[in-house]
Motif scaffolding. Sequence first.
Motif, PDB file in Angstrom:
ATOM      1  N   UNK B  62       7.027  38.592  45.342  1.00 21.25           N
ATOM      2  CA  UNK B  62       8.122  38.570  44.286  1.00 21.25           C
ATOM      3  C   UNK B  62       8.610  39.818  43.935  1.00 21.25           C
ATOM      4  N   UNK B  63       8.079  40.958  44.314  1.00 19.17           N
ATOM      5  CA  UNK B  63       8.782  42.117  44.047  1.00 19.17           C
ATOM      6  C   UNK B  63      10.143  42.198  45.059  1.00 19.17           C
ATOM      7  N   UNK B  64       9.637  41.759  46.395  1.00 24.00           N
ATOM      8  CA  UNK B  64      10.618  41.958  47.327  1.00 24.00           C
ATOM      9  C   UNK B  64      11.805  40.791  46.993  1.00 24.00           C
ATOM     10  N   UNK B  65      11.628  39.723  46.366  1.00 26.81           N
ATOM     11  CA  UNK B  65      12.830  38.493  46.246  1.00 26.81           C
ATOM     12  C   UNK B  65      13.407  38.907  44.940  1.00 26.81           C
ATOM     13  N   UNK B  66      12.942  39.868  44.076  1.00 31.76           N
ATOM     14  CA  UNK B  66      13.772  39.997  42.943  1.00 31.76           C
ATOM     15  C   UNK B  66      13.076  39.038  41.816  1.00 31.76           C
ATOM     16  N   UNK B  67      12.020  38.469  42.003  1.00 27.20           N
ATOM     17  CA  UNK B  67      11.579  37.870  40.845  1.00 27.20           C
ATOM     18  C   UNK B  67      11.037  38.719  39.799  1.00 27.20           C
ATOM     19  N   UNK B  68      10.340  40.031  40.349  1.00 21.57           N
ATOM     20  CA  UNK B  68      10.125  41.004  39.455  1.00 21.57           C
ATOM     21  C   UNK B  68      11.251  42.199  39.727  1.00 21.57           C
ATOM     22  N   UNK B  69      12.094  42.178  38.896  1.00 20.07           N
ATOM     23  CA  UNK B  69      13.224  42.835  39.015  1.00 20.07           C
ATOM     24  C   UNK B  69      13.207  44.491  39.342  1.00 20.07           C
ATOM     25  N   UNK B  70      14.200  44.938  39.932  1.00 20.59           N
ATOM     26  CA  UNK B  70      13.987  46.428  40.151  1.00 20.59           C
ATOM     27  C   UNK B  70      13.874  47.024  38.925  1.00 20.59           C
ATOM     28  N   UNK B  71      12.850  48.023  38.955  1.00 21.99           N
ATOM     29  CA  UNK B  71      12.609  49.017  37.805  1.00 21.99           C
ATOM     30  C   UNK B  71      11.249  48.498  37.130  1.00 21.99           C
ATOM     31  N   UNK B  72      11.040  47.233  37.433  1.00 18.79           N
ATOM     32  CA  UNK B  72       9.591  46.949  36.982  1.00 18.79           C
ATOM     33  C   UNK B  72       8.593  47.181  37.984  1.00 18.79           C
ATOM     34  N   UNK B  73       8.876  47.769  38.915  1.00 15.40           N
ATOM     35  CA  UNK B  73       8.022  48.264  40.011  1.00 15.40           C
ATOM     36  C   UNK B  73       8.386  49.590  40.700  1.00 15.40           C
ATOM     37  N   UNK B  74       7.239  50.417  41.199  1.00 12.09           N
ATOM     38  CA  UNK B  74       7.568  51.482  41.908  1.00 12.09           C
ATOM     39  C   UNK B  74       7.900  51.501  43.237  1.00 12.09           C
ATOM     40  N   UNK B  75       8.462  52.359  43.993  1.00  7.73           N
ATOM     41  CA  UNK B  75       8.713  52.383  45.532  1.00  7.73           C
ATOM     42  C   UNK B  75      10.060  51.891  45.787  1.00  7.73           C
TER      43      UNK B  75
END
Lengths: 406, 546
Positions: B62-75
């Motif tokens: 979900x991080x990879x596909x943008x379900x969790x948008x940039x900025x909501x994760x680190x790295x």
Amino acid sequence: MTTTTTTPPEDPPASPPALTLLFHRARANMRQYGMLIALVFLVVLFQIWTDGTLLLPNNVSNLIQQNSYILILAMGMMIVIIAGHIDLSVGSLVAFVGAMAAVLMVKHDLPWVPALLLSLLIGAVAGAWQGFFIAYLGIPSFIVTLAGMLLFRGATQIVLEGQSLAPFPDGFQDLAKGFLPEVGPYTQYHNPTLALGLCAVVLLLLREWRQRTRQLALALDVLPTGLWVARCTALTAAVVAFTLTLASFHGVPVVMLLMGGLLLILGHVMRNAVVGRHVYALGGNKAAAQLSGVKDKRITFAVFVTMGVLAALAGCVYAARLNAGTPQAGLNFELEAIAASFIGGASMSGGVGTVMGAVIGGLVLGVLNNGMSLVGIGTDYQQVIKGLVLLAAVGFDVWNKRRAGR
Amino acid sequence: MTRPVGEPLPTAGRPRPVLEMRAITKTFPGVTALCDVHLTVRAGEIHAVCGENGAGKSTLMKVLSGVYPHGSYGGEIRFEGEPVAFKDIRASEQRGIVIIHQELALVPQLSIAENIFLGNEQRSARGTIDWNATYREASRLLERVGLREKPQTPVAELGVGQQQLVEIAKALAKEVKLLILDEPTAALNDQDSAHLLELILQLRAHGVSGIVISHKLNEIRAIADSVTILRDGRTIETLTVRQATSTAPELSEERLIRGMVGRDLDHRFPDRAPYRGEDADQVALAVGGWTVRHPVDHRRTVVDQVSLTVRRGEIVGLAGLMGAGRTELAMSVFGRSYGQYVAGTVAVGGREVDTRTVPAAIAAGLAYVTEDRKRYGLNLLDTLQRNVSLASLPRMRRHDAGRRHGMRGFVDEHHERRVAEHYRTALHIKTPTVAEQVGRLSGGNQQKVVLSRWIHADPQVLILDEPTRGIDVGAKYEIYTVIGELAARGKAVLFLSSELPELLGMCDRIYTMAEGRLTGEVSRTEATQEVLMRHMTLRRTTRNGS
Ligand SMILES: Nc1ncnc2c1ncn2[C@@H]1O[C@H](COP(=O)(O)OP(=O)(O)OP(=O)(O)O)[C@@H](O)[C@H]1O
Ligand SMILES: [Mg+2]
């Protein structure tokens, strides 16, 4: 039962620290806590803005009586929404039951007690009528209650022949305007109210304490002692302050006892009774609830009967307050009740919310109404502001959920 | 073949990485789902991601596909050599990254073609939908994925396997470069799975890279080029699957399991203690002549005169291909929850019982654990605690020292919470508290919640429909153990599963079904995959019995 693996599992899932738990609990009820804070904030705001008029004893009494019927409706509406339905007919039902009560008492001179009971019965029958179509024939509640909205409004006009009927006997009027009678020697305060307040504090603390000992006995994690004491102190202080306020005017309004009783019973049933849990299950996922043995039709039916009775009660209280049965009674009440429920934590999809939340939501609206009137904001602007508050409350919740990762 | 986490792979002779995820960290309030995770996928490879339930696989995707948008994760994420920052799924799709979620996301009322081009409509010059182009393109895509259906067919009429193919067609319509499949075969039978895996390999041949999440280790070995193992939100290692060389042997399933679980799992199935009660030979469940018609199409008989028995303490398997009527049989026996009942009797413990409604079936001692937890199992908005207690609420009264008091019809929340806590620890449900919303748990952990509910309902007969779907190997073992213990306590278990090894490992007897009929009954000693397959594919001409 225990499970065994070939090699023992590394470490049993450790209980996280109490604060994390607290945090999780709080998050689950985010909207409700949020609204409680918002309510406190509003009260403080208007208290300052009105130079202390808002919390004057007579205004507090007034506030309770003014909002009683919406609060009663909101409690029922919350249950309906938790079950995954909606009821648009309650405003019309309020008018219809008020009209029937007037006919019974004014035209037929029935004493008020049997008339009240009959009115509640009429509400139950109206609820059963709608519940039948919704639960057993599977017609969407939106449609059935939209029909009910027209139907009961029309019936009101027919029964009243377009005119108001008045006046009601005093006993009936007390339902909305009365206070608990004073007894005992003259003190500065209203004695029975003080006694009630004391009882409330004792019961509250007893309950807190019993819960805590039970939790400890069952080795469940509990609030840290400090926080728990703080919680008890805050609760006690709130009850005491409220009691003293009411006791320095005419005492406890009758309708507040009614609402308090309803809140306790409905809250307990929704939280701890099997039927209450089944309502949540049904609203959350109907198919899953059915496959877990929930008698969905019966539950849905019961929910609408309950709503009918509560609408009837609200109708009587409103008629008593106006001291008349009028064709225009209860206009837009359904919308106020629905707004109160959503502000207080209901979800469009059903399955979440608490009765207490509905009351908080209703109070938010009530304090807004009252406070804005006191500072002289016109009803036009009041509507605009209430609309924005509804939007903000639900918007905040949606935003909060999204932030938490859907 | 192992490499230190986070270091670039030696590049000599290997294709360039198409995707690099570096030091990905994602937290939810109170939970760290991913912590410093690295994932490198090379151009034209199939990269498997595996790990226990709740390890963070779905979250990573979900991080990879943008379900969790940039900025909501680190790295950092680099795709085709450049850093990317997707703000939503559309953004990632525009770059050619398409995810097919664990739960299918098609609109059942719309046709196949409409679903394929949803949000990506074929337009005519005037801006309206160009239906000719839509159907033409859809047919072409359906052919590519090997689905023989008209593009006009509503998706609701398709089976799960076919819907999965529609999802892939939808991905292909978007010019996919990197296809992510989250447990694509979890709901499929062997045939459909094989077809799907074949398709993934074909796509690879056409230059589409893939990330596949799966708990089925044999599949991973069959199609993946490399595997990244996650455990507790961290990258444990990345292994190469193919090319057994002189220095490195071929990757074994045991090796994978060790990476996932962090220890060796000596057996896949627990040893079972037999039930030694006096009534050990008593028939607990007897279904006789059960016949059910299709709920809409009344001419179709979905279950045809099925009779079977399960004794106390016995685990009996029910094998069959997709559409054999296993779930339909189970659900209709359980309170007639499926189709139109025609004939048949149910006896529990030798006495005929009324199972016309679900409450009656529960009262008679039956329990049914659904294969579709989202639809028929859970209230996703509610807490773990309340989901566990739902089927046994009337018994959730106050308990002290075995004695029940407290008001009838009311639930003691403390007792309820203890019960929930018990299952949380016993089944290793990964969540900090029983007050957590079930919707926030990972797929496998949700399955354990459903199972807990029915174990706690304490039935005489437990019907398990694909109880280990989407569950990792370690947890499977735990669930098998629980099932074994239930049987050892004298419960009768009817075990429906599409995974033959699981039936062979757990059951005393196995019935097979095909086209709504019982086609065989095989004892533990005679049962092999081949024997079962033969019975499962028997055609109409044969009658009941082996
Ligand atoms: N929205 C959310 N809010 C809170 N916690 C979450 C949320 N989504 C996932 N988690 C937590 O993050 C962890 C990882 O979940 P994830 O779904 O990625 O697991 P998974 O590896 O896909 O497992 P499975 O094999 O069971 O599907 C779990 O502990 C889960 O409870
Ligand atoms: Mg997952």
